[in-house]
Write a protein that holds these residues in place. Structure first.
Motif, short mmCIF file in Angstrom:
data_model
loop_
_atom_site.label_atom_id
_atom_site.label_comp_id
_atom_site.label_asym_id
_atom_site.label_seq_id
_atom_site.Cartn_x
_atom_site.Cartn_y
_atom_site.Cartn_z
N ILE A 29 -16.40 -3.18 -3.60
CA ILE A 29 -15.29 -2.98 -2.65
C ILE A 29 -14.29 -4.12 -2.77
O ILE A 29 -13.06 -3.90 -2.80
N PHE A 30 -14.79 -5.36 -2.84
CA PHE A 30 -13.90 -6.50 -2.98
C PHE A 30 -13.10 -6.43 -4.29
O PHE A 30 -11.89 -6.66 -4.30
N SER A 31 -13.77 -6.10 -5.39
CA SER A 31 -13.10 -6.05 -6.68
C SER A 31 -12.04 -4.95 -6.71
O SER A 31 -10.91 -5.17 -7.17
N GLY A 32 -12.40 -3.75 -6.23
CA GLY A 32 -11.44 -2.66 -6.21
C GLY A 32 -10.26 -2.95 -5.29
O GLY A 32 -9.11 -2.65 -5.62
N SER A 33 -10.54 -3.58 -4.15
CA SER A 33 -9.47 -3.91 -3.21
C SER A 33 -8.52 -4.94 -3.78
O SER A 33 -7.29 -4.87 -3.59
N GLY A 43 7.39 -0.93 -2.86
CA GLY A 43 8.27 0.21 -2.57
C GLY A 43 7.50 1.47 -2.24
O GLY A 43 7.82 2.18 -1.29
N LYS A 44 6.45 1.75 -3.01
CA LYS A 44 5.65 2.94 -2.74
C LYS A 44 4.88 2.80 -1.42
O LYS A 44 4.73 3.77 -0.67
N LEU A 45 4.38 1.60 -1.14
CA LEU A 45 3.68 1.38 0.13
C LEU A 45 4.64 1.56 1.31
O LEU A 45 4.26 2.13 2.34
N ARG A 46 5.88 1.09 1.15
CA ARG A 46 6.86 1.26 2.22
C ARG A 46 7.17 2.74 2.44
O ARG A 46 7.29 3.20 3.58
N ALA A 47 7.27 3.49 1.34
CA ALA A 47 7.51 4.93 1.46
C ALA A 47 6.34 5.61 2.18
O ALA A 47 6.54 6.51 3.00
N MET A 48 5.10 5.20 1.86
CA MET A 48 3.93 5.76 2.53
C MET A 48 3.91 5.39 4.01
O MET A 48 3.57 6.20 4.87
N ALA A 55 -2.18 8.11 5.97
CA ALA A 55 -2.17 6.87 5.18
C ALA A 55 -1.09 5.90 5.62
O ALA A 55 -1.01 4.79 5.09
N ALA A 56 -0.26 6.29 6.60
CA ALA A 56 0.88 5.44 6.97
C ALA A 56 0.43 4.11 7.55
O ALA A 56 0.93 3.05 7.17
N LYS A 57 -0.55 4.14 8.47
CA LYS A 57 -1.01 2.89 9.08
C LYS A 57 -1.67 1.98 8.05
O LYS A 57 -1.48 0.76 8.07
N THR A 134 -5.48 3.54 -2.62
CA THR A 134 -6.67 2.69 -2.51
C THR A 134 -6.38 1.48 -1.63
O THR A 134 -7.21 1.07 -0.81
N ALA A 135 -5.21 0.88 -1.80
CA ALA A 135 -4.84 -0.27 -0.98
C ALA A 135 -4.74 0.12 0.49
O ALA A 135 -5.15 -0.64 1.38
N ALA A 136 -4.18 1.30 0.77
CA ALA A 136 -4.07 1.76 2.15
C ALA A 136 -5.45 1.95 2.79
O ALA A 136 -5.65 1.62 3.96
N ARG A 137 -6.41 2.48 2.01
CA ARG A 137 -7.77 2.67 2.54
C ARG A 137 -8.49 1.34 2.74
O ARG A 137 -9.26 1.17 3.69
#
Length: 438
Positions: A29-33, A43-48, A55-57, A134-137
């Protein structure tokens, strides 16, 4: 009962194995995160985050974590190393209890394989496949871990910064490795090289992005090419010139071309002629005075950026400006159309004078070009990379590099290109042959 059988029968052995399994999962989990949060595009995270889905939060939390990359990496690496070291230590104890002294070597081999495959390669491969989601999760659990380990991470940061300061390196946690403009420009270049972005699309977007870095001097029409009206000429001559001209706006000078006293628009000229010629009491063309229809000229410094000048054109509701240098001498003119052409390419209409194409590829690989062609236009047309820091035109670049005004037939090689002077008019290099070397 042998020692191995006794160890396997002991419940603590299976509890230790279960703990090792959980620690390996945590390590994954640490490595993937880490991979997801560092590779995810802001930019993509801001759009999400701006969307209203589930996934917005998570995307918003990921953006908050990425604001302090040093704290983020420190917390993840600290947690990852803790679980990896603990898992390896427990594995050593476990295999030593099962097989004896050889358990240390076996534990090393087994844990290396397990950590490499299941705690490093597998989770990172999964994360890099879709880093934003993945970052959002992962943002919430990683945020909690970082908050718990904050005191230790703070101490680690102080030690790291102290060591780096010895070598003259200063760390700014909020600084991005690349500016937003550079990131977008890099993405467009990669997309074009991979075939997902068309050349025209790339050129338009890049043209819009770098307006703030370019000045009016780079794209203005030089004063030698400006068509002007002599304010002291006869009305018949002025009207004939205005009718022949393909331009709707013409500067008016008095005495000498440097002395611009006004700007006349074809519509204003037409209205004035209509007033002078229509009706029984009309005085006729002889009563025409150019300054009655001319407006005050708009002067701008040559160092104005295209972005600022575009805003000024829109704010002033005008399309035409005369460019002057620091001494107030006329250098050229620029229009709103000139700036727009830097974004969308050449704009023509039915009244434009058709000119011979500036760029002519030859079978021998040479491009026969007009010396006044700008380096930027040449690069955009050929996908070459001639530098434009020292000169605006290709001829200017040749003169700058040669440190002299070459004669016809002279050849030069610099910046990975071969230049040959094909034509020269006095001190101007009017035609050049350019070919890429290698």
């Amino acid at each position: 009962m042998t020692d191995t059988a006794a160890a396997l029968a002991d419940p603590s052995t299976w509890i230790t194995a279960a703990v090792i399994f959980v620690l390996l999962v945590c390590s994954g989990i640490f490595s993937g995160s880490e991979t997801a949060l560092t590779a995810a595009s802001r930019g993509k995270l801001r759009a999400m985050a701006d969307r209203s889905d589930g996934a917005a939060k998570g995307a918003q939390r990921a953006l908050v974590l990425k604001e302090d990359s040093e704290r983020l990496i420190g917390g993840i690496l600290l947690g990852n190393n803790l679980v990896n070291i603990l898992a390896t230590s427990l594995a050593t104890v476990l295999f030593t209890a099962i097989v004896g002294e050889g358990g240390v070597a076996i534990a090393t081999l087994v844990m290396t394989a397990l950590v490499l495959i299941f705690s490093e390669v597998l989770p990172k491969t999964y994360a890099i496949n879709d880093p934003e989601r993945t970052a959002a999760r992962a943002a919430r659990p990683i945020g909690l871990v970082i908050a718990v380990m904050a005191p230790v991470v703070a101490i680690v940061r102080l030690i790291v910064r102290g060591v780096l300061r010895i070598f003259g390196v200063k760390i700014d946690a909020s600084a991005n490795m690349l500016s937003v403009h550079e990131e977008i420009m890099g993405a467009l270049s990669i997309g074009h090289s991979e075939g997902t972005v068309e050349k025209e699309q790339r050129d338009r977007l890049l043209g819009a992005l770098d307006l703030h870095e370019r000045t009016v001097e780079e794209i203005m029409l030089h004063r030698s090419g400006i068509e002007m009206i002599d304010g002291e000429a006869d009305p018949e001559v002025i009207l004939s010139q205005a009718l022949r001209s393909p331009h709707t706006r013409l500067p008016v000078f008095k005495g000498e071309p440097e002395n611009v006293i006004g700007l006349v628009h074809a519509k204003d000229l037409l209205r004035a002629v209509d007033r002078l010629t229509r009706g029984e009491d009309a005085p006729g063309i002889s009563g025409f005075k150019i300054m009655d229809v001319a407006v005050k000229p708009y002067f701008i410094p040559e160092t104005t950026t295209l972005d600022d000048q575009l805003r000024q054109f829109l704010r002033r509701h005008t399309h035409f400006a005369l460019v002057v240098d620091e001494y107030g001498a006329l250098r050229g003119l620029i229009t709103l159309e000139d700036i727009l052409e830097e974004i969308v390419g050449e704009i023509t209409d039915e009244f434009d004078v058709k000119e011979a194409p500036e760029l002519t590829p030859a079978p021998d690989g040479n491009y026969l070009i007009d010396g006044s062609m700008t380096i930027r236009d040449f690069n955009r047309a050929t996908d070459f990379t001639l530098p434009d820091e020292e000169a605006n035109t290709v001829a200017g670049l040749v003169i700058h590099e040669a440190q002299t005004i070459p004669v016809v037939g002279q050849c030069f090689s610099f910046h990975g290109f071969r230049f040959e002077v094909a034509e020269r008019d006095r001190n101007r290099l009017t035609r050049l042959k350019v070919r890429k070397l290698g």
